[in-house]
Motif scaffolding. Structure first.
Motif, PDB file in Angstrom:
ATOM      1  N   SER A 104       0.913  -1.423   0.026  1.00  0.00           N
ATOM      2  CA  SER A 104       0.047   0.030  -0.120  1.00  0.00           C
ATOM      3  C   SER A 104       0.896   1.319  -0.032  1.00  0.00           C
ATOM      4  O   SER A 104       2.020   1.293   0.513  1.00  0.00           O
ATOM      5  CB  SER A 104      -0.780   0.087   1.370  1.00  0.00           C
ATOM      6  OG  SER A 104      -1.574   1.256   1.377  1.00  0.00           O
ATOM      7  N   LEU A 105       0.395   2.414  -0.521  1.00  0.00           N
ATOM      8  CA  LEU A 105       1.183   3.685  -0.625  1.00  0.00           C
ATOM      9  C   LEU A 105       0.901   4.387   0.684  1.00  0.00           C
ATOM     10  O   LEU A 105       1.696   5.121   1.060  1.00  0.00           O
ATOM     11  CB  LEU A 105       0.764   4.320  -1.827  1.00  0.00           C
ATOM     12  CG  LEU A 105       1.355   4.151  -3.114  1.00  0.00           C
ATOM     13  CD1 LEU A 105       0.840   5.068  -4.281  1.00  0.00           C
ATOM     14  CD2 LEU A 105       2.581   3.788  -3.225  1.00  0.00           C
ATOM     15  N   TYR A 106      -0.120   3.861   1.518  1.00  0.00           N
ATOM     16  CA  TYR A 106      -0.212   4.254   2.678  1.00  0.00           C
ATOM     17  C   TYR A 106       0.139   3.512   3.708  1.00  0.00           C
ATOM     18  O   TYR A 106      -0.408   2.134   3.869  1.00  0.00           O
ATOM     19  CB  TYR A 106      -1.579   4.919   3.054  1.00  0.00           C
ATOM     20  CG  TYR A 106      -1.809   4.967   4.394  1.00  0.00           C
ATOM     21  CD1 TYR A 106      -1.429   6.280   5.319  1.00  0.00           C
ATOM     22  CD2 TYR A 106      -2.777   4.208   5.172  1.00  0.00           C
ATOM     23  CE1 TYR A 106      -1.776   6.170   6.599  1.00  0.00           C
ATOM     24  CE2 TYR A 106      -2.945   4.117   6.475  1.00  0.00           C
ATOM     25  CZ  TYR A 106      -2.352   5.371   7.350  1.00  0.00           C
ATOM     26  OH  TYR A 106      -2.662   5.569   8.658  1.00  0.00           O
ATOM     27  N   GLY A 107       1.096   3.703   4.614  1.00  0.00           N
ATOM     28  CA  GLY A 107       1.415   2.700   5.575  1.00  0.00           C
ATOM     29  C   GLY A 107       2.274   1.395   5.479  1.00  0.00           C
ATOM     30  O   GLY A 107       2.294   0.468   5.992  1.00  0.00           O
ATOM     31  N   THR A 108       3.026   1.751   4.098  1.00  0.00           N
ATOM     32  CA  THR A 108       3.691   0.301   3.714  1.00  0.00           C
ATOM     33  C   THR A 108       2.888  -0.923   3.115  1.00  0.00           C
ATOM     34  O   THR A 108       3.121  -1.198   2.118  1.00  0.00           O
ATOM     35  CB  THR A 108       4.624  -0.033   4.698  1.00  0.00           C
ATOM     36  OG1 THR A 108       5.514   1.209   5.129  1.00  0.00           O
ATOM     37  CG2 THR A 108       5.777  -0.928   4.156  1.00  0.00           C
ATOM     38  N   SER A 154     -12.671  10.511   3.240  1.00  0.00           N
ATOM     39  CA  SER A 154     -13.577  10.121   2.074  1.00  0.00           C
ATOM     40  C   SER A 154     -13.318  10.681   0.947  1.00  0.00           C
ATOM     41  O   SER A 154     -13.093  11.651   0.645  1.00  0.00           O
ATOM     42  CB  SER A 154     -15.264  10.359   2.543  1.00  0.00           C
ATOM     43  OG  SER A 154     -15.978   9.755   1.707  1.00  0.00           O
ATOM     44  N   GLY A 155     -13.105   9.525   0.000  1.00  0.00           N
ATOM     45  CA  GLY A 155     -12.682  10.183  -1.462  1.00  0.00           C
ATOM     46  C   GLY A 155     -11.354   9.939  -1.642  1.00  0.00           C
ATOM     47  O   GLY A 155     -10.718  10.232  -2.854  1.00  0.00           O
ATOM     48  N   THR A 156     -10.439   9.836  -0.846  1.00  0.00           N
ATOM     49  CA  THR A 156      -8.879   9.661  -1.056  1.00  0.00           C
ATOM     50  C   THR A 156      -8.798   8.354  -1.500  1.00  0.00           C
ATOM     51  O   THR A 156      -9.254   7.367  -1.374  1.00  0.00           O
ATOM     52  CB  THR A 156      -8.237   9.562   0.442  1.00  0.00           C
ATOM     53  OG1 THR A 156      -8.598  10.666   1.099  1.00  0.00           O
ATOM     54  CG2 THR A 156      -6.743   9.507   0.350  1.00  0.00           C
ATOM     55  N   LYS A 157      -7.813   8.541  -2.836  1.00  0.00           N
ATOM     56  CA  LYS A 157      -7.382   7.255  -3.448  1.00  0.00           C
ATOM     57  C   LYS A 157      -6.375   6.239  -2.389  1.00  0.00           C
ATOM     58  O   LYS A 157      -5.621   6.876  -1.849  1.00  0.00           O
ATOM     59  CB  LYS A 157      -6.517   7.783  -4.450  1.00  0.00           C
ATOM     60  CG  LYS A 157      -7.367   8.216  -5.638  1.00  0.00           C
ATOM     61  CD  LYS A 157      -8.233   7.362  -6.504  1.00  0.00           C
ATOM     62  CE  LYS A 157      -8.848   7.923  -7.394  1.00  0.00           C
ATOM     63  NZ  LYS A 157      -9.744   7.099  -8.146  1.00  0.00           N
ATOM     64  N   VAL A 158      -6.942   4.955  -2.587  1.00  0.00           N
ATOM     65  CA  VAL A 158      -5.848   4.032  -1.790  1.00  0.00           C
ATOM     66  C   VAL A 158      -5.563   2.878  -2.718  1.00  0.00           C
ATOM     67  O   VAL A 158      -6.172   2.548  -3.787  1.00  0.00           O
ATOM     68  CB  VAL A 158      -6.981   3.313  -0.765  1.00  0.00           C
ATOM     69  CG1 VAL A 158      -6.014   2.339  -0.130  1.00  0.00           C
ATOM     70  CG2 VAL A 158      -7.274   4.186   0.244  1.00  0.00           C
ATOM     71  N   PHE A 159      -4.317   2.792  -3.067  1.00  0.00           N
ATOM     72  CA  PHE A 159      -3.498   1.862  -3.878  1.00  0.00           C
ATOM     73  C   PHE A 159      -3.042   0.725  -3.197  1.00  0.00           C
ATOM     74  O   PHE A 159      -2.080   0.859  -2.397  1.00  0.00           O
ATOM     75  CB  PHE A 159      -2.385   2.845  -4.700  1.00  0.00           C
ATOM     76  CG  PHE A 159      -2.801   4.036  -5.335  1.00  0.00           C
ATOM     77  CD1 PHE A 159      -2.900   3.730  -6.747  1.00  0.00           C
ATOM     78  CD2 PHE A 159      -2.697   5.228  -4.756  1.00  0.00           C
ATOM     79  CE1 PHE A 159      -3.402   5.057  -7.228  1.00  0.00           C
ATOM     80  CE2 PHE A 159      -2.992   6.115  -5.429  1.00  0.00           C
ATOM     81  CZ  PHE A 159      -3.519   6.327  -6.700  1.00  0.00           C
ATOM     82  N   LEU A 160      -3.737  -0.480  -3.497  1.00  0.00           N
ATOM     83  CA  LEU A 160      -3.382  -1.744  -3.068  1.00  0.00           C
ATOM     84  C   LEU A 160      -2.813  -2.608  -4.065  1.00  0.00           C
ATOM     85  O   LEU A 160      -3.730  -2.852  -5.057  1.00  0.00           O
ATOM     86  CB  LEU A 160      -4.627  -2.329  -2.280  1.00  0.00           C
ATOM     87  CG  LEU A 160      -5.066  -1.380  -1.116  1.00  0.00           C
ATOM     88  CD1 LEU A 160      -6.595  -2.473  -0.554  1.00  0.00           C
ATOM     89  CD2 LEU A 160      -4.043  -1.435   0.054  1.00  0.00           C
ATOM     90  N   GLU A 161      -1.502  -2.857  -4.141  1.00  0.00           N
ATOM     91  CA  GLU A 161      -0.981  -3.853  -5.194  1.00  0.00           C
ATOM     92  C   GLU A 161      -1.326  -2.810  -6.616  1.00  0.00           C
ATOM     93  O   GLU A 161      -1.001  -1.717  -6.547  1.00  0.00           O
ATOM     94  CB  GLU A 161      -1.635  -5.140  -5.271  1.00  0.00           C
ATOM     95  CG  GLU A 161      -0.771  -6.010  -4.436  1.00  0.00           C
ATOM     96  CD  GLU A 161       0.352  -6.357  -4.727  1.00  0.00           C
ATOM     97  OE1 GLU A 161       0.871  -6.083  -5.885  1.00  0.00           O
ATOM     98  OE2 GLU A 161       1.213  -7.034  -3.708  1.00  0.00           O
ATOM     99  N   ASP A 162      -2.340  -3.525  -7.410  1.00  0.00           N
ATOM    100  CA  ASP A 162      -2.139  -2.870  -8.831  1.00  0.00           C
ATOM    101  C   ASP A 162      -3.868  -2.198  -8.649  1.00  0.00           C
ATOM    102  O   ASP A 162      -4.115  -1.806 -10.079  1.00  0.00           O
ATOM    103  CB  ASP A 162      -2.167  -3.831 -10.107  1.00  0.00           C
ATOM    104  CG  ASP A 162      -0.899  -4.271 -10.066  1.00  0.00           C
ATOM    105  OD1 ASP A 162       0.321  -3.500  -9.858  1.00  0.00           O
ATOM    106  OD2 ASP A 162      -0.703  -5.472 -10.470  1.00  0.00           O
ATOM    107  N   LEU A 163      -4.356  -2.229  -7.846  1.00  0.00           N
ATOM    108  CA  LEU A 163      -5.782  -1.486  -7.603  1.00  0.00           C
ATOM    109  C   LEU A 163      -5.859  -0.217  -7.093  1.00  0.00           C
ATOM    110  O   LEU A 163      -5.045   0.142  -6.236  1.00  0.00           O
ATOM    111  CB  LEU A 163      -6.662  -2.529  -6.571  1.00  0.00           C
ATOM    112  CG  LEU A 163      -6.781  -3.976  -6.974  1.00  0.00           C
ATOM    113  CD1 LEU A 163      -7.559  -4.623  -5.952  1.00  0.00           C
ATOM    114  CD2 LEU A 163      -7.363  -4.000  -8.395  1.00  0.00           C
ATOM    115  N   ASP A 164      -6.644   0.604  -7.803  1.00  0.00           N
ATOM    116  CA  ASP A 164      -6.783   1.973  -7.511  1.00  0.00           C
ATOM    117  C   ASP A 164      -8.144   1.933  -7.065  1.00  0.00           C
ATOM    118  O   ASP A 164      -9.259   2.193  -7.816  1.00  0.00           O
ATOM    119  CB  ASP A 164      -6.465   2.695  -8.910  1.00  0.00           C
ATOM    120  CG  ASP A 164      -6.846   4.207  -8.654  1.00  0.00           C
ATOM    121  OD1 ASP A 164      -7.168   4.757  -7.542  1.00  0.00           O
ATOM    122  OD2 ASP A 164      -6.505   5.052  -9.552  1.00  0.00           O
ATOM    123  N   LEU A 165      -8.268   2.386  -5.571  1.00  0.00           N
ATOM    124  CA  LEU A 165      -9.723   2.272  -5.177  1.00  0.00           C
ATOM    125  C   LEU A 165      -9.823   3.694  -4.249  1.00  0.00           C
ATOM    126  O   LEU A 165      -8.863   4.510  -3.988  1.00  0.00           O
ATOM    127  CB  LEU A 165      -9.664   1.332  -4.125  1.00  0.00           C
ATOM    128  CG  LEU A 165      -9.484  -0.290  -4.503  1.00  0.00           C
ATOM    129  CD1 LEU A 165      -9.325  -1.277  -3.763  1.00  0.00           C
ATOM    130  CD2 LEU A 165     -10.774  -0.630  -5.632  1.00  0.00           C
TER     131      LEU A 165
END
Length: 298
Positions: A104-108, A154-165
């Motif tokens: 994750s780009l947030y919190g490693t 709310s609305g912040t982008k979260v990147f998990l592996e290749d997923l943009d959520l």
């Protein structure tokens, strides 16, 4: 599961946390991964067979804990003639995935789960005597993410592996599950905090993608002892569950067949009581398979 509806059968949850990558193999693969990990047929999610955990427990208590042979034979069974042999009384279900650790780009990294995973876990917890459990968020195209609102809005982008959520903080249901799981899994308050800050619930289809593509895949070679180069054709790829993966199953004591005055409570107290450091699966000589096994009541 035998007789789990009766009140005289005592059950516990057991939890596995991967300390190093965990390889419980499924034989030869048909794709580019030569040695894949074992997965459920219907969901393709990784799991650890209960038979593997039971075998490791027997070896641990025989070799290291030095338990009495009578207790070990009653819990795990013994071979021999029809008169001497008996079935083991300790029963362990397969350990199913609870949280996948995901970049994750947030919190490693994040401890990621899904509504269906939690529904299955909730069903198992109820069997072991859990009380009222919180509801389960059902994200569709967003992530129900438990984190400080000042960091994840709310609305912040979260990147998990290749997923943009898209993040959708849910401080009630998601926070309750993060709190419950953190207190079950980690006796250390610092690790409880780390878990709660990184706990995320994603849609089931996203979780399936992460469970299939978020594992460790390592290239391995075999060296020719004489020539000190790679053996011809001795390059292969093997898959492992990553460190920090969390799985859970049910343990209970069925009828005791040994007939030596050993009760169900004796077996559960002896073999399903303390936190254990175990090695499960293959590749132990390269550090794979170290897990922390924890037993809890519902």
């Amino acid at each position: 599961m035998t007789n789990t509806s009766t009140k005289n059968v005592t059950t516990k949850m057991y939890w596995l946390q991967a300390i190093t990558p965990l390889h419980v193999g499924a034989g030869k693969g048909v794709g580019f991964i030569d040695m894949p990990i074992i997965r459920e047929k219907i969901t393709t999610w990784p799991f650890v067979p209960g038979s593997a955990v039971k075998g490791v427990l027997r070896d641990y208590f025989t070799q290291y804990a030095k338990q009495e042979k009578n207790l070990i034979d009653a819990a795990f069974g013994q071979a021999g003639t029809d008169i001497e042999s008996n079935a083991g009384s300790l029963v362990l279900t397969d350990a199913h995935i609870v949280c996948m650790p995901v970049r994750s780009l947030y919190g490693t990294f994040a401890y990621v789960t899904s509504p269906l995973v939690l529904e299955r876990l909730k069903r198992d917890l109820s069997v072991t005597g859990a009380g009222t459990l919180p509801g389960i968020p059902t994200p569709s195209d967003h992530v129900a993410f438990h984190a400080p609102v000042s960091v994840i809005n709310s609305g912040t982008k979260v990147f998990l592996e290749d997923l943009d959520l898209v993040a959708k903080p849910d401080g009630e249901k998601t926070g309750e599950w993060a709190k419950i799981l953190s207190e079950i899994l980690f006796p250390d308050p610092n690790w409880q905090k780390i878990f709660r800050e990184r706990f995320a619930i994603v849609p089931d289809n996203c979780f399936t993608f992460l469970a299939e593509h978020g594992t460790d895949v390592a290239a391995r070679v075999r060296i020719n002892d004489e020539r000190k180069i790679v053996e011809k054709g001795a390059l292969w790829y093997e898959e492992s569950l990553p460190s920090e993966a969390i799985l859970a199953g049910i343990a209970w004591c069925d009828r005791v067949y040994s007939g030596k005055g050993i009760s169900q409570d004796n077996i559960l107290t002896t073999f399903c009581q303390n936190d254990l450091d175990l090695q499960i699966g293959g590749k132990a000589n390269v550090g794979k398979g170290r897990v922390r096994c924890r037993f809890t009541r519902g």
